[in-house]
Design a protein around this motif. Structure first.
Motif, PDB file in Angstrom:
ATOM      1  N   ALA A   1     -25.723 -18.874  86.173  1.00  0.00           N
ATOM      2  CA  ALA A   1     -26.623 -20.019  86.293  1.00  0.00           C
ATOM      3  C   ALA A   1     -27.904 -19.659  87.028  1.00  0.00           C
ATOM      4  O   ALA A   1     -29.005 -20.100  86.650  1.00  0.00           O
ATOM      5  CB  ALA A   1     -25.910 -21.166  87.007  1.00  0.00           C
ATOM      6  N   LEU A   2     -27.779 -18.863  88.078  1.00  0.00           N
ATOM      7  CA  LEU A   2     -28.952 -18.509  88.876  1.00  0.00           C
ATOM      8  C   LEU A   2     -29.876 -17.536  88.165  1.00  0.00           C
ATOM      9  O   LEU A   2     -31.082 -17.492  88.439  1.00  0.00           O
ATOM     10  CB  LEU A   2     -28.510 -17.906  90.217  1.00  0.00           C
ATOM     11  CG  LEU A   2     -27.826 -18.866  91.186  1.00  0.00           C
ATOM     12  CD1 LEU A   2     -27.356 -18.109  92.428  1.00  0.00           C
ATOM     13  CD2 LEU A   2     -28.763 -20.003  91.580  1.00  0.00           C
TER      14      LEU A   2
ATOM     15  N   GLY B   1     -25.831 -25.179  78.721  1.00  0.00           N
ATOM     16  CA  GLY B   1     -25.817 -26.241  77.725  1.00  0.00           C
ATOM     17  C   GLY B   1     -27.081 -27.071  77.760  1.00  0.00           C
ATOM     18  O   GLY B   1     -27.585 -27.498  76.717  1.00  0.00           O
ATOM     19  N   ALA B   2     -27.611 -27.292  78.967  1.00  0.00           N
ATOM     20  CA  ALA B   2     -28.865 -28.034  79.095  1.00  0.00           C
ATOM     21  C   ALA B   2     -30.008 -27.281  78.416  1.00  0.00           C
ATOM     22  O   ALA B   2     -30.865 -27.878  77.750  1.00  0.00           O
ATOM     23  CB  ALA B   2     -29.178 -28.274  80.564  1.00  0.00           C
TER      24      ALA B   2
ATOM     25  N   VAL C   1     -21.719 -31.772  76.310  1.00  0.00           N
ATOM     26  CA  VAL C   1     -21.432 -30.376  76.659  1.00  0.00           C
ATOM     27  C   VAL C   1     -21.006 -30.274  78.115  1.00  0.00           C
ATOM     28  O   VAL C   1     -20.037 -29.583  78.457  1.00  0.00           O
ATOM     29  CB  VAL C   1     -22.672 -29.495  76.388  1.00  0.00           C
ATOM     30  CG1 VAL C   1     -22.456 -28.088  76.940  1.00  0.00           C
ATOM     31  CG2 VAL C   1     -22.972 -29.430  74.890  1.00  0.00           C
ATOM     32  N   MET C   2     -21.706 -30.982  78.991  1.00  0.00           N
ATOM     33  CA  MET C   2     -21.407 -30.927  80.418  1.00  0.00           C
ATOM     34  C   MET C   2     -19.990 -31.410  80.707  1.00  0.00           C
ATOM     35  O   MET C   2     -19.221 -30.737  81.414  1.00  0.00           O
ATOM     36  CB  MET C   2     -22.420 -31.777  81.190  1.00  0.00           C
ATOM     37  CG  MET C   2     -22.179 -31.803  82.698  1.00  0.00           C
ATOM     38  SD  MET C   2     -23.271 -32.972  83.569  1.00  0.00           S
ATOM     39  CE  MET C   2     -22.468 -34.526  83.169  1.00  0.00           C
TER      40      MET C   2
ATOM     41  N   PRO D   1     -28.701 -35.090  82.381  1.00  0.00           N
ATOM     42  CA  PRO D   1     -27.411 -35.349  83.039  1.00  0.00           C
ATOM     43  C   PRO D   1     -26.940 -34.245  83.972  1.00  0.00           C
ATOM     44  O   PRO D   1     -26.366 -34.523  85.025  1.00  0.00           O
ATOM     45  CB  PRO D   1     -26.449 -35.554  81.864  1.00  0.00           C
ATOM     46  CG  PRO D   1     -27.118 -34.959  80.674  1.00  0.00           C
ATOM     47  CD  PRO D   1     -28.577 -35.104  80.907  1.00  0.00           C
ATOM     48  N   THR D   2     -27.177 -32.990  83.616  1.00  0.00           N
ATOM     49  CA  THR D   2     -26.701 -31.895  84.470  1.00  0.00           C
ATOM     50  C   THR D   2     -27.497 -31.832  85.765  1.00  0.00           C
ATOM     51  O   THR D   2     -26.922 -31.763  86.858  1.00  0.00           O
ATOM     52  CB  THR D   2     -26.792 -30.549  83.732  1.00  0.00           C
ATOM     53  OG1 THR D   2     -26.110 -30.640  82.477  1.00  0.00           O
ATOM     54  CG2 THR D   2     -26.166 -29.437  84.562  1.00  0.00           C
ATOM     55  N   PHE D   3     -28.817 -31.875  85.669  1.00  0.00           N
ATOM     56  CA  PHE D   3     -29.647 -31.884  86.873  1.00  0.00           C
ATOM     57  C   PHE D   3     -29.332 -33.109  87.726  1.00  0.00           C
ATOM     58  O   PHE D   3     -29.332 -33.040  88.961  1.00  0.00           O
ATOM     59  CB  PHE D   3     -31.131 -31.890  86.511  1.00  0.00           C
ATOM     60  CG  PHE D   3     -31.625 -30.604  85.914  1.00  0.00           C
ATOM     61  CD1 PHE D   3     -30.970 -29.408  86.124  1.00  0.00           C
ATOM     62  CD2 PHE D   3     -32.777 -30.584  85.125  1.00  0.00           C
ATOM     63  CE1 PHE D   3     -31.428 -28.222  85.573  1.00  0.00           C
ATOM     64  CE2 PHE D   3     -33.241 -29.409  84.566  1.00  0.00           C
ATOM     65  CZ  PHE D   3     -32.572 -28.223  84.794  1.00  0.00           C
ATOM     66  N   SER D   4     -29.066 -34.235  87.087  1.00  0.00           N
ATOM     67  CA  SER D   4     -28.777 -35.462  87.818  1.00  0.00           C
ATOM     68  C   SER D   4     -27.480 -35.334  88.607  1.00  0.00           C
ATOM     69  O   SER D   4     -27.395 -35.780  89.761  1.00  0.00           O
ATOM     70  CB  SER D   4     -28.691 -36.640  86.840  1.00  0.00           C
ATOM     71  OG  SER D   4     -28.452 -37.845  87.523  1.00  0.00           O
TER      72      SER D   4
END
Length: 224
Positions: free
Chosen positions: A39-40, A115-116, A131-132, A204-207
């Motif tokens: 992710a990073l 996924g985002a 996806v999340m 949605p993922t960032f949220s």
């Protein structure tokens, strides 16, 4: 205990989980570390993003999140909602299984960032949300054996108080007309000026990451 229940240590009865098929805890931790590293260091995606889904990284998204959580009551309801879910998992499953669930959650969220990126060109955040949820449910199932329906139920419960805050306190609306997102900085206007929909519907993922960041801010007394 009753059928289908077991005890973990001296804790309360918890639902039976397929412990014989769970990887060792150190393997779960190693897999989580790999997911965090992915992710990073994921490459930037050059995608044509719709105006309502224009943020490519959490750092640029964070000011929007803060703007949509501008009221103290909103922040508190988000923090209480997230805390209640965490505590319910800890009390119900015990420390060892809760740790596995936590590692699965972190792994699922990290993979959800991929996924985002993959769904960045979609006009709605719904594909990204699907996806999340799938990745989080799958990772939690792999690490802890917790049934997917229970993981999904915990996730859903975690959104109840936050959405009460958005619709009745902050007064964001899910499908009202949209306004253009500011290019940079935080708008000085009323709550909801950037986007009348809660950010969950577009990012949605960032949220979800923002919800945990907000909880950390509440616990440390460093409110955004």
């Amino acid at each position: 205990g009753g059928a289908g229940m077991r005890r973990e240590g001296a804790g309360a009865p918890v639902p039976a989980m397929a412990s014989t098929h769970r990887p060792p805890l150190h393997i779960c931790a190693a897999l989580t570390a790999v997911c965090v590293a992915i992710a990073l260091h994921r490459p930037a995606v050059a995608a044509a993003r719709p105006p309502s889904r224009s943020f490519a990284d959490f750092e640029s998204f964070w000011p929007l999140y803060v703007q949509q959580h501008s009221l103290t009551t909103t922040k508190l309801l988000h923090g209480v909602g997230t805390t209640l879910v965490v505590l319910s998992i800890a009390v119900r499953l015990g420390a060892a299984s809760s740790l596995r669930v936590g590692l699965g959650l972190v792994s699922g969220i990290c993979l959800s960032l991929l996924g985002a990126d993959a769904t960045a060109s979609c006009s709605s955040g719904l594909p990204e949300a699907a996806v999340m949820v799938s990745l989080i449910v799958g990772a939690v199932r792999l690490y802890s054996g917790l049934p997917p329906s229970q993981t999904a139920a915990h996730l859903a419960c975690g959104y109840v108080l936050p959405w009460v805050a958005h619709f009745f306190v902050e007064r964001n609306r899910p499908f009202a007309g949209r306004r253009p997102l500011a290019a940079s900085g935080v708008s000085s206007g009323a709550p909801g000026e950037w986007c009348t929909r809660p950010a969950t519907f577009s990012h949605p993922t960032f949220s979800l990451i923002g919800d945990f960041a907000l909880l950390g801010s509440l616990l440390t007394g460093r409110l955004p």
